[in-house]
Design a protein around this motif. Structure first.
Motif, short mmCIF file in Angstrom:
data_model
loop_
_atom_site.label_atom_id
_atom_site.label_comp_id
_atom_site.label_asym_id
_atom_site.label_seq_id
_atom_site.Cartn_x
_atom_site.Cartn_y
_atom_site.Cartn_z
N SER A 108 -8.95 7.40 -6.56
CA SER A 108 -8.08 6.24 -6.33
C SER A 108 -7.11 6.50 -5.17
N LEU A 109 -6.59 7.71 -5.08
CA LEU A 109 -5.71 8.07 -3.96
C LEU A 109 -6.46 8.00 -2.63
N ALA A 110 -7.70 8.50 -2.63
CA ALA A 110 -8.51 8.44 -1.40
C ALA A 110 -8.77 6.98 -1.00
N GLN A 111 -9.05 6.11 -1.96
CA GLN A 111 -9.27 4.69 -1.65
C GLN A 111 -7.99 4.04 -1.14
N THR A 112 -6.85 4.41 -1.69
CA THR A 112 -5.58 3.86 -1.22
C THR A 112 -5.30 4.31 0.21
N ARG A 113 -5.56 5.57 0.50
CA ARG A 113 -5.39 6.07 1.87
C ARG A 113 -6.33 5.32 2.83
N TRP A 114 -7.57 5.10 2.40
CA TRP A 114 -8.53 4.37 3.23
C TRP A 114 -8.00 2.95 3.50
N SER A 115 -7.46 2.32 2.48
CA SER A 115 -6.89 0.98 2.65
C SER A 115 -5.70 1.00 3.60
N GLN A 116 -4.89 2.05 3.54
CA GLN A 116 -3.76 2.17 4.45
C GLN A 116 -4.24 2.31 5.90
N TYR A 117 -5.24 3.13 6.12
CA TYR A 117 -5.76 3.30 7.48
C TYR A 117 -6.37 1.99 8.00
N THR A 118 -7.09 1.30 7.15
CA THR A 118 -7.66 0.02 7.54
C THR A 118 -6.55 -0.98 7.85
N ASN A 119 -5.50 -0.98 7.05
CA ASN A 119 -4.37 -1.87 7.30
C ASN A 119 -3.66 -1.54 8.61
N ALA A 159 2.66 5.85 -5.92
CA ALA A 159 2.30 5.88 -7.34
C ALA A 159 1.03 6.71 -7.57
N GLN A 160 0.04 6.57 -6.69
CA GLN A 160 -1.20 7.33 -6.83
C GLN A 160 -0.95 8.83 -6.64
N GLU A 161 -0.08 9.19 -5.70
CA GLU A 161 0.24 10.61 -5.52
C GLU A 161 0.93 11.19 -6.75
N ALA A 162 1.80 10.41 -7.36
CA ALA A 162 2.47 10.86 -8.61
C ALA A 162 1.44 11.00 -9.72
N LEU A 163 0.46 10.08 -9.79
CA LEU A 163 -0.58 10.16 -10.81
C LEU A 163 -1.46 11.40 -10.60
N LEU A 185 0.83 -1.22 0.00
CA LEU A 185 0.00 0.00 0.00
C LEU A 185 0.85 1.26 0.00
N ASP A 186 2.01 1.22 0.66
CA ASP A 186 2.91 2.38 0.63
C ASP A 186 3.37 2.67 -0.80
N GLN A 187 3.74 1.61 -1.52
CA GLN A 187 4.15 1.79 -2.92
C GLN A 187 2.98 2.28 -3.77
N GLN A 188 1.82 1.72 -3.53
CA GLN A 188 0.64 2.12 -4.30
C GLN A 188 0.29 3.58 -4.03
N ARG A 189 0.41 4.01 -2.78
CA ARG A 189 0.09 5.41 -2.46
C ARG A 189 1.09 6.35 -3.14
N ALA A 198 -9.68 15.71 -19.16
CA ALA A 198 -8.59 15.95 -18.21
C ALA A 198 -9.12 16.05 -16.78
N GLU A 199 -10.28 16.71 -16.62
CA GLU A 199 -10.89 16.81 -15.29
C GLU A 199 -11.35 15.44 -14.80
N ARG A 200 -11.93 14.66 -15.70
CA ARG A 200 -12.38 13.31 -15.34
C ARG A 200 -11.18 12.46 -14.91
N THR A 201 -10.07 12.56 -15.61
CA THR A 201 -8.85 11.81 -15.25
C THR A 201 -8.33 12.26 -13.89
N LEU A 202 -8.36 13.57 -13.62
CA LEU A 202 -7.90 14.09 -12.33
C LEU A 202 -8.80 13.59 -11.20
N TYR A 203 -10.12 13.66 -11.37
CA TYR A 203 -11.03 13.22 -10.31
C TYR A 203 -10.92 11.72 -10.07
#
Length: 176
Positions: free
Chosen positions: A137-148, A95-99, A89-93, A127-132
């Motif tokens: 995805s970043l919010a879901q990754t953070r949620w997964s990190q907190y759950t973990n 990558a998501q922050e870079a995205l 999840l750390d690696q995924q986060r 472009a807005e749709r891609t950003l949102y």
């Protein structure tokens, strides 16, 4: 399994009551009686029963030991899984922050191109749709990190306290 040698001593007087006096009361006068009853018990005729009871207790001990070892192994497995998931999840986060950073830059550039008339509105919306989507995805990754983190805390033996119960008067008054 071993022989036993129990014995008992009783002192009584004329009223057949047991008196509890000092140790020297045996030498005092009066009509007192003393009884000394030795016993010997040899488990000769119970040999098979005693050996069977020993085997049962050893089997119970072995079962308890196996259950204990299973519990320990399960605990280690849960901790290892939670730690591995944390690293993933750390690696995924990252990558998501870079995205999100790249999508934010792309949306900003797309907006500037649209405002200058170089691109149409569909490109800006895409472009807005891609950003949102990247932000979601970043919010879901953070949620997964907190759950973990909560899971890791629990499997390491953390005590998760229950929230305090609200007072019924506070609920009725809407202060909760």
């Amino acid at each position: 399994m071993l022989p036993g040698l129990p014995f008992s001593i009783h002192q009584s007087d004329n009223q057949h009551r047991i008196r509890q006096r000092c140790a020297f009361s045996a030498f005092l006068g009066g009509s007192r009686a003393w009884t000394f009853i030795p016993q010997i018990s040899l488990p000769v005729f119970q040999r098979e029963k005693l050996w069977a009871n020993l085997a049962v207790s050893q089997a119970d001990r072995d079962i308890a030991l196996a259950e204990y070892e299973k519990t320990i192994q399960t605990g280690f497995k849960e901790v290892a899984n939670a730690l591995a998931w944390k690293a993933s999840l750390d690696q995924q986060r990252t990558a998501q922050e870079a995205l999100v950073t790249a999508a934010t830059q792309a949306e900003r550039l797309s907006r500037l191109r649209y405002e200058q008339g170089r691109d149409n509105y569909i490109v800006l919306l895409d472009a807005e749709r891609t950003l949102y989507s990247a932000q979601q995805s970043l919010a879901q990754t953070r949620w997964s990190q907190y759950t973990n983190q909560i899971t890791l805390y629990k499997v390491l033996g953390g005590n998760w306290p229950a929230p305090p119960r609200p007072d019924p008067d506070e609920i009725r008054q809407g202060r909760f």
